[in-house]
Scaffold this active site. Structure first.
Site, short mmCIF file in Angstrom:
data_model
loop_
_atom_site.label_atom_id
_atom_site.label_comp_id
_atom_site.label_asym_id
_atom_site.label_seq_id
_atom_site.Cartn_x
_atom_site.Cartn_y
_atom_site.Cartn_z
N HIS A 171 0.87 -1.18 0.00
CA HIS A 171 0.00 0.00 0.00
C HIS A 171 0.90 1.23 0.00
CE1 HIS A 171 -3.30 2.70 0.69
NE2 HIS A 171 -2.72 3.17 1.79
N ASP A 200 1.04 5.05 -0.23
CA ASP A 200 0.34 6.33 -0.15
C ASP A 200 0.96 7.35 -1.10
OD1 ASP A 200 -1.50 6.10 2.43
OD2 ASP A 200 0.41 5.14 2.88
N ASP A 206 -7.63 1.42 2.61
CA ASP A 206 -7.18 2.46 3.53
C ASP A 206 -7.97 3.74 3.27
OD1 ASP A 206 -5.69 3.53 5.58
OD2 ASP A 206 -4.02 4.12 4.28
#
Length: 318
Positions: free
Chosen positions: A49, A51, A171
């Site tokens: 993941h 960001d 998320d």
């Protein structure tokens, strides 16, 4: 005399190194297991993941600068994952954030781009979500959600002639009914998987909180910077632990199965900015797949995640 003694010792050391028989051998792991009816199917999902801006800027995350804030370099992740996937055609990886992937893509030579196209065509590398980023939900306007997702999908379509089949919203920073509607309205998705959100089950949209954030269960964090015990399967070394690690896996799988309605459960094998050294993850998953399936256990089979996980869930009675 002192020099000659040291010389003789050195000579014997070299001779011993040459004549010593090195024990151990190459181990070929069977990682081809698939879905088995009537058993608990554990789907491993290798992922990262990334960001698109969080503790560092987008540029710092991509090139890996400013490690004093966070040790993250997305360029290294994508480089490393491609190499690891080429080692074994049964390995798979899913990737979401096109803001990083597109920057990496244009830096690659034609030869590397062709290799990546082959990985995508074979299903080893799967784009999920496929937006420019994984947008927040709590304070994001629906037009921005649509626009950034469309941008990422257009790039994937242009370069690979593919459309993401799976939504992946792990998320979200809050939740909104709009996100659930968009996942259902985007006809390209065969299934959508969301996390930390209370959406009802509609078509192939599933909601729920994974047991370990969107990372693996406790004890199975195999990043190169992690401290969880690897699967040590060399019987000549001190820390041989195959039986113990298999039992740990079974315990964790059964704990998750006890709060799951179907016989399909998912382990998200990754976390924020993981796979900078991808082999540390894939090597341990290879071992787990091999040894868990090798042991006689009538309720469990393990394999890497197929893109139709949500359809497997939908086929099960609620």
């Amino acid at each position: 005399m002192w020099l000659s003694s040291r010389a003789r010792a050195a000579a014997w050391l070299l001779i011993s190194m040459f004549i010593m028989e090195v024990q151990g051998s190459y181990i070929k792991y069977n990682t081809t297991g698939g879905i088995v009816d009537g058993k608990l199917n554990v789907h491993l999902v290798p992922h990262t993941h990334d960001d698109v801006g969080w503790l560092k800027t987008v540029d710092q995350y991509y090139v890996g600068s400013n490690f004093s804030i966070q040790g993250a370099c997305v360029r290294n992740i994508l480089d490393s994952v491609v190499v690891a996937l080429l080692k074994d055609p049964s390995r798979k990886f899913v990737y979401a954030e096109q803001a990083f992937f597109q920057r990496w893509w244009v830096e690659q030579c034609v030869e590397v781009q062709e290799v990546v196209k082959q990985l995508v065509d074979s299903g080893q590398l799967e784009f999920i979500n496929g937006g420019w980023c994984m947008h927040d939900e709590a304070a994001t306007h629906y037009i921005d959600m649509i626009d950034q997702t469309t941008l990422g999908h257009r790039m994937i379509k242009k370069q690979f002639n593919k459309t993401p089949r799976i939504g992946w919203q792990i998320d979200p920073f809050g939740h909104s009914g709009v996100q659930g509607y968009l996942l259902g309205a985007e006809g390209c998705y065969r299934g959508s998987l969301v996390d930390f959100t209370p959406y009802p089950r509609v078509e192939h949209i599933f909601a729920g909180a994974f047991p370990g954030h969107y990372g693996p269960p406790n004890g199975f964090y195999f990043d190169v910077s992690g401290s969880d015990s690897p699967v040590q399967d060399d019987t000549l070394l001190y820390d041989y632990n195959v039986n113990g690690r298999v039992n740990d896996f079974i315990d964790a799988a059964m704990a998750q199965a006890n709060v799951t309605q179907t016989n399909h459960i998912m382990w998200t094998m990754g976390d924020d900015f993981q796979y900078q050294y991808a082999e540390s993850w894939f090597r341990e998953m290879d071992k787990l797949i091999n040894y868990v399936n090798k042991f006689i256990f009538p309720l469990l089979v393990i394999h890497r995640w197929p893109p139709d996980f949500s359809q497997q869930q939908a086929a099960q009675p609620s």
